[in-house]
Design an enzyme around this catalytic site. Structure first.
Site, PDB file in Angstrom:
ATOM      1  CG  HIS A   1      -2.602  40.148 -41.725  1.00  0.00           C
ATOM      2  ND1 HIS A   1      -3.321  39.574 -42.898  1.00  0.00           N
ATOM      3  CD2 HIS A   1      -3.624  40.208 -40.512  1.00  0.00           C
ATOM      4  CE1 HIS A   1      -4.265  38.740 -42.306  1.00  0.00           C
ATOM      5  NE2 HIS A   1      -4.510  39.378 -41.136  1.00  0.00           N
ATOM      6  CB  SER A  46      -7.704  39.434 -40.941  1.00  0.00           C
ATOM      7  OG  SER A  46      -7.119  38.842 -40.022  1.00  0.00           O
ATOM      8  CE  LYS A  98     -11.604  33.216 -40.318  1.00  0.00           C
ATOM      9  NZ  LYS A  98     -10.169  33.557 -40.944  1.00  0.00           N
TER      10      LYS A  98
END
Length: 518
Positions: free
Chosen positions: A391, A257, A261
């Site tokens: 997720h 998530s 990045k």
């Protein structure tokens, strides 16, 4: 007929030399295996940025930036020259780095600006970074999770804000790999809700010139912190009689998530990292900004340049690159991912979570794949866009993929890393990357379909069209692409191309023409 250097370069697979330090993609290690952990060919470089000596390009003001409807050509320098050779990649990736710093995240401070001291005791690494100009310090504290029976030196995975990121711990511990966390709050705090206030964060106390809200992105700060942590590893590993159990030449970074990045920026900006695993990074990570803006997921909104977090990225980016102005980015995130090259990258996304901008992630991954292919190192990039799990959860289907990348690029074992998992069999992507046709022309020469001279004729027309596209000269580009298809038709009539090959190339050019002149 004399062959151009560019054609010769494409007519031969681009392999990275293992004898020339400037071209060597991975340093060969001769260290004696310890605790049963194999030593392989793949390793990070010895320095953070081998291309630090290249001058950064000069950028025009925002309103003078050209409008590019394609994903920018990764092999085209900002001076307009094109070089697909491995020797040019260090310069090209540093130009991409400079553009990302200029327009997205602000500067990642140079390592020459600081002194670094490090100590290791009781399974803990403490790194103290002192800025030379003002004496301000940042202290990084990380605990090593060492598998039983391991004394080192062995590979390690640096997890963003957690040991091992979202990779199941047993994948690493069963292979004798150490887990160590990069604690982002040691540099600048992550704010789950909103942008937060970072005036008193250690990094911004050290670099007060960046403290004004919005003029610097935390992804520059966090990647700087990961690099300083690696500095500390190198320092303690090189001390006489060191018992430090990590081998700093075999490092991976991972996270999911926002931390995905973080891992991607860390791996792109530090060449000492051998393997980057960016998990479900979403907009601002794996997906390209252009395609996130234009190819909206029909199920809902996605993370875009205009609505991403203004603490992670510069607020000027959010304000400037809104709507169709997204086409003014001098770079895009296929280039951020390709900055990892020639080192290894595995990127994942999750179709079930709309915000992650999955269609854009797919197109960006295809563009990154084309870059790795052009460099002759296709096996060092893989991507997975799947569904059916939470997720940042790793389903059973992903485990063999992660294991293969870890085995091959941290442990030097044979493994299949040709991974392309996605739910988009019909999503067109090639019109976004006409420069990837260079790979096709190279393959036609390699497999004997075309002679080098025949391919040169097509390549000259392609390069003329790409130069026109880069210069915003749409009409000349369309004419040059038409000349390309006319040549393809001639090759079909002459029997060099089959009718099917000719039809496929013509359809591809037609899609590019429609894309640049909607």
């Amino acid at each position: 007929m004399k062959r151009s250097p560019l054609l010769i370069a494409l007519a031969v697979p681009l392999l990275w030399s293992c004898t020339d330090d400037q071209l060597t993609s991975v340093a060969t290690t001769t260290a004696t295996p310890v605790a049963g952990v194999a030593r392989g060919l793949y390793a990070g470089f010895e320095v953070e940025n081998r291309g630090a000596g290249y001058a950064a390009p000069s950028f025009p003001a925002f309103d003078q930036l050209p409008t590019l409807r394609i994903l920018p050509d990764p092999f085209r320098s900002f001076d307009g020259s094109v070089d697909v050779s491995p020797g040019a990649w260090s310069m090209l990736r540093n130009q991409a780095r400079a553009s990302i710093e200029q327009w997205e995240i602000g500067p990642k401070p140079l390592p020459s600006d600081v002194d670094v001291a490090a100590t290791y005791r009781n399974d803990s690494l403490i790194v103290v970074v002192t800025r030379k100009s003002n004496g301000k310090t940042v202290t990084l504290r990380s605990r090593l999770l060492i598998p039983a029976g391991i004394t080192g030196p062995v590979p390690a995975v640096i997890g963003m804000n957690s040991s091992g990121g979202s990779i199941p711990a047993d994948i690493l511990t069963s292979r004798g790999i150490i887990r160590i966390a990069f604690n982002a709050r040691d540099v600048t705090a992550y704010s789950f809700f909103g942008e937060g206030v970072h005036t008193n964060d250690p990094f911004y106390l050290m670099y007060p010139e960046y403290v004004t809200p919005g003029n610097h992105g935390q992804y520059a700060s966090w990647s700087w912190g990961v690099s300083r942590l690696i500095d500390g590893m190198q320092i303690v590993a090189s001390q006489p009689g060191s018992t430090f159990p990590i081998d700093p030449t075999h490092l991976a970074v991972t996270g999911c998530s926002y931390a995905g990045k973080m891992a991607l920026f860390a791996g792109a900006f530090d060449e000492r990292i051998a393997l980057t695993i960016a998990q479900e990074s979403g907009g601002g990570g794996m997906p390209a900004w252009r395609t996130s803006e234009i190819l909206r997921d029909p199920r809902g909104d996605v993370e875009r340049a205009a609505n991403t977090n203004g603490a992670w990225f510069m607020r000027s980016m959010k304000a400037q690159f809104r709507g169709d102005s997204v086409y003014k980015f001098p770079h895009d995130h296929h280039q951020l991912m390709a900055m990892v090259a020639p080192r290894a990258l595995l990127a994942t996304n999750n179709y079930d979570f709309v915000w992650l901008s999955n269609p854009s992630a797919y197109i960006s991954a295809r563009a990154t794949q084309a870059i790795y292919q052009g460099l002759g190192i296709a096996d060092r990039f893989g991507f997975v866009i799947d569904a059916g799990h939470g997720h940042c959860a790793v389903p059973a289907s992903q485990r063999p993929v992660i294991e293969a990348f870890v085995d091959k690029f941290l442990l030097g074992k044979e493994a299949n890393t040709d991974v392309q998992v996605h739910p988009y069999p019909d999503l067109a992507y090639q019109q976004w990357m006409p420069w990837a046709l260079r790979n096709d022309l190279a393959q036609f020469v390699t497999d004997g379909t075309l002679s080098a001279d025949q391919a040169m004729g097509l390549r000259d027309k392609l390069e003329a069209a790409l130069a026109s596209i880069a210069a915003e000269k749409t009409t000349p580009a369309l004419n040059q692409l038409k000349a390309f298809t006319n040549q393809v038709t001639a090759f079909v009539n002459a029997g060099a191309f089959t009718p099917e090959q000719g039809a496929a190339l013509t359809a591809r050019i037609d899609a590019i023409k429609a894309h640049i002149d909607p």
